[in-house]
Design a protein around this motif. Structure first.
Motif, PDB file in Angstrom:
ATOM      1  N   TYR A  41      -1.704   6.049   5.600  1.00  0.00           N
ATOM      2  CA  TYR A  41      -1.907   5.485   4.263  1.00  0.00           C
ATOM      3  C   TYR A  41      -2.479   6.571   3.373  1.00  0.00           C
ATOM      4  O   TYR A  41      -3.347   7.333   3.790  1.00  0.00           O
ATOM      5  N   ARG A  42      -2.004   6.641   2.151  1.00  0.00           N
ATOM      6  CA  ARG A  42      -2.534   7.626   1.197  1.00  0.00           C
ATOM      7  C   ARG A  42      -3.752   7.070   0.520  1.00  0.00           C
ATOM      8  O   ARG A  42      -3.981   5.945   0.392  1.00  0.00           O
ATOM      9  N   THR A  77       8.913  12.723   1.368  1.00  0.00           N
ATOM     10  CA  THR A  77       8.874  11.616   0.419  1.00  0.00           C
ATOM     11  C   THR A  77      10.173  10.816   0.396  1.00  0.00           C
ATOM     12  O   THR A  77      10.241   9.800  -0.282  1.00  0.00           O
ATOM     13  N   HIS A  99       0.851  -1.185   0.000  1.00  0.00           N
ATOM     14  CA  HIS A  99       0.000   0.000   0.000  1.00  0.00           C
ATOM     15  C   HIS A  99       0.890   1.240   0.000  1.00  0.00           C
ATOM     16  O   HIS A  99       2.062   1.178   0.352  1.00  0.00           O
ATOM     17  N   ASP A 100       0.330   2.370  -0.389  1.00  0.00           N
ATOM     18  CA  ASP A 100       1.086   3.619  -0.437  1.00  0.00           C
ATOM     19  C   ASP A 100       1.116   4.253   0.950  1.00  0.00           C
ATOM     20  O   ASP A 100       0.088   4.637   1.491  1.00  0.00           O
TER      21      ASP A 100
END
Length: 82
Positions: free
Chosen positions: A81-82, A42, A30-31
């Motif tokens: 989570y994004r 990032t 997951h992102d």
């Protein structure tokens, strides 16, 4: 979406390095986002929420094995989570 029910809970400490004991491949399906001192980062290589630090690459410097040198920054850490 029911995708949020399928996601594993984010741990207190997580690393992107597969050799680390804090690496978890299930989470990286997951992102994942990291907010450090209210700013989204990032380039985080490892984080610890309870101790309040992240590790980021120190420029273009590499160690003798070709891995980036990491610098530890202290502050408020939030994983999501994004």
């Amino acid at each position: 979406m029911n995708d949020t029910a399928q996601r594993p809970p984010l741990p207190d400490r997580l690393s992107i390095d597969p050799r680390s004991p804090y690496y978890n491949a299930d989470i990286f399906e997951h992102d994942v986002g990291i907010r450090f001192n209210d700013k989204e980062r990032t380039n985080v290589g490892e984080y610890c929420i309870s101790e309040g630090w992240i590790k980021v690459p120190a420029g273009k410097a590499l160690d003798r094995k070709g891995n980036p040198l990491m610098t530890k920054l202290k502050g408020q850490v939030e994983a999501f989570y994004r």
